[in-house]
Scaffold this motif. Structure first.
Motif, short mmCIF file in Angstrom:
data_model
loop_
_atom_site.label_atom_id
_atom_site.label_comp_id
_atom_site.label_asym_id
_atom_site.label_seq_id
_atom_site.Cartn_x
_atom_site.Cartn_y
_atom_site.Cartn_z
N ARG A 95 65.41 105.04 29.72
CA ARG A 95 66.48 105.93 29.79
C ARG A 95 66.91 106.92 30.55
NH1 ARG A 95 66.43 107.28 23.19
NH2 ARG A 95 66.27 105.27 22.46
N PRO A 96 68.16 106.74 31.31
CA PRO A 96 68.56 107.77 32.54
C PRO A 96 68.68 109.26 31.71
CG PRO A 96 70.28 106.25 32.07
CD PRO A 96 69.30 105.60 31.21
N TYR A 97 68.16 110.07 32.42
CA TYR A 97 68.48 111.85 31.89
C TYR A 97 69.12 112.50 32.99
CZ TYR A 97 64.14 113.56 33.75
OH TYR A 97 63.14 113.88 34.66
N SER A 98 69.27 111.98 34.07
CA SER A 98 69.85 112.77 35.12
C SER A 98 70.26 111.46 36.14
CB SER A 98 68.80 113.58 35.97
OG SER A 98 69.13 114.09 36.87
N GLU A 99 71.44 111.86 36.63
CA GLU A 99 72.16 110.84 37.62
C GLU A 99 72.08 111.21 38.98
OE1 GLU A 99 76.05 109.80 36.88
OE2 GLU A 99 75.91 109.68 34.99
N HIS A 100 71.80 112.84 39.19
CA HIS A 100 71.63 113.31 40.78
C HIS A 100 70.38 114.27 40.63
CE1 HIS A 100 75.16 110.92 42.08
NE2 HIS A 100 75.94 111.75 40.96
N THR A 105 53.92 104.22 37.79
CA THR A 105 55.00 103.59 37.65
C THR A 105 54.76 101.97 37.36
OG1 THR A 105 55.71 104.89 39.78
CG2 THR A 105 56.69 102.49 39.46
N ARG A 106 53.55 101.11 37.98
CA ARG A 106 53.38 100.05 37.41
C ARG A 106 53.24 99.86 35.87
NH1 ARG A 106 50.16 99.66 42.24
NH2 ARG A 106 48.21 100.13 40.98
N ARG A 107 52.47 100.91 35.39
CA ARG A 107 52.05 100.79 34.10
C ARG A 107 53.51 100.89 33.22
NH1 ARG A 107 49.53 97.26 34.25
NH2 ARG A 107 49.97 97.13 32.08
N LEU A 108 54.18 102.03 33.53
CA LEU A 108 55.57 102.33 32.95
C LEU A 108 56.48 100.97 32.94
CD1 LEU A 108 56.20 105.82 33.91
CD2 LEU A 108 55.67 105.18 31.39
N ASN A 109 56.55 100.29 33.92
CA ASN A 109 57.28 99.16 34.17
C ASN A 109 56.92 97.99 33.33
OD1 ASN A 109 59.03 100.38 35.95
ND2 ASN A 109 57.94 99.72 37.74
N ALA A 110 55.49 97.95 33.40
CA ALA A 110 54.94 96.96 32.20
C ALA A 110 55.31 97.08 31.09
CB ALA A 110 53.46 96.58 32.82
N LEU A 111 55.25 98.53 30.46
CA LEU A 111 55.28 98.71 29.02
C LEU A 111 56.96 98.39 28.90
CD1 LEU A 111 53.05 101.58 28.82
CD2 LEU A 111 52.90 99.47 27.69
N VAL A 112 57.64 98.67 29.80
CA VAL A 112 59.15 98.54 29.46
C VAL A 112 59.34 96.90 29.19
CG1 VAL A 112 61.56 98.57 30.54
CG2 VAL A 112 59.95 100.68 30.68
#
Length: 170
Positions: A69-74, A54-61
């Motif tokens: 990008r969202p692919y599912s709302e629920h 989670t930390r690394r993905l957030n940092a790369l974003v």
């Protein structure tokens, strides 16, 4: 201990390492450029702890390397897609593959760089930006760029440039 930020360092290597120099980040980018997109895909591929992923993905974003990008709302679910900046990182990864194969694959290459259509082996190279000719690595060097500070110009001027003719230093 707080890590030193290199974002304001003038050196492009230092600035780049500040964004992607942590090894999990490089492996996430490897997987993203290979087509993985979802959290569970990265987790399965890397065996990384969820909180670290989670930390690394957030940092790369945040660094602009991946777009969330969202692919599912629920329930809400996201995929991570390389941006143009992230796609440009491919050349770094391909260079690491070539370097790793050359120096750390005594048993032989487990991954090779090949042309998609022909499967012929490829090697990283430098190309003249003006006329497109291939320039051998030993003919390449670094120099201060137009935005270089006086300190960077001094650092670059003090660098030892190897003499490739076989003669001793200059």
């Amino acid at each position: 201990m707080q890590r030193t930020s290199l974002t304001s360092d003038e050196c492009p290597i230092a600035r780049s390492l500040d964004q992607v120099g942590e090894w999990w980040s490089i492996l996430i980018m490897r997987d993203a450029l290979h087509g993985l997109r979802r959290f569970d895909e990265f987790s399965r591929s890397l065996g990384i702890a969820p909180n670290m992923l989670t930390r690394r993905l957030n940092a790369l974003v945040e660094a602009g390397m991946l777009e969330r990008r969202p692919y599912s709302e629920h329930p809400p679910r996201y995929e991570y897609v390389p941006t143009a900046k992230g796609e440009d990182f491919r050349v770094v990864l391909l260079s690491l593959v070539a370097w790793g194969n050359r120096h750390y694959a005594q048993e032989g290459a487990s991954v090779e760089i090949v042309e998609r259509d022909t499967a012929r082996p490829l090697v990283p190279m430098m190309v003249d930006a003006v006329d497109g000719r291939v320039v051998p690595w030993d003919a390449c060097t670094l120099q201060a760029g137009p935005a270089a500070s006086p300190g960077m110009r001094q650092r670059m001027g003090a660098m030892v440039h190897p003499d490739t003719s076989g003669a001793e230093g200059s």
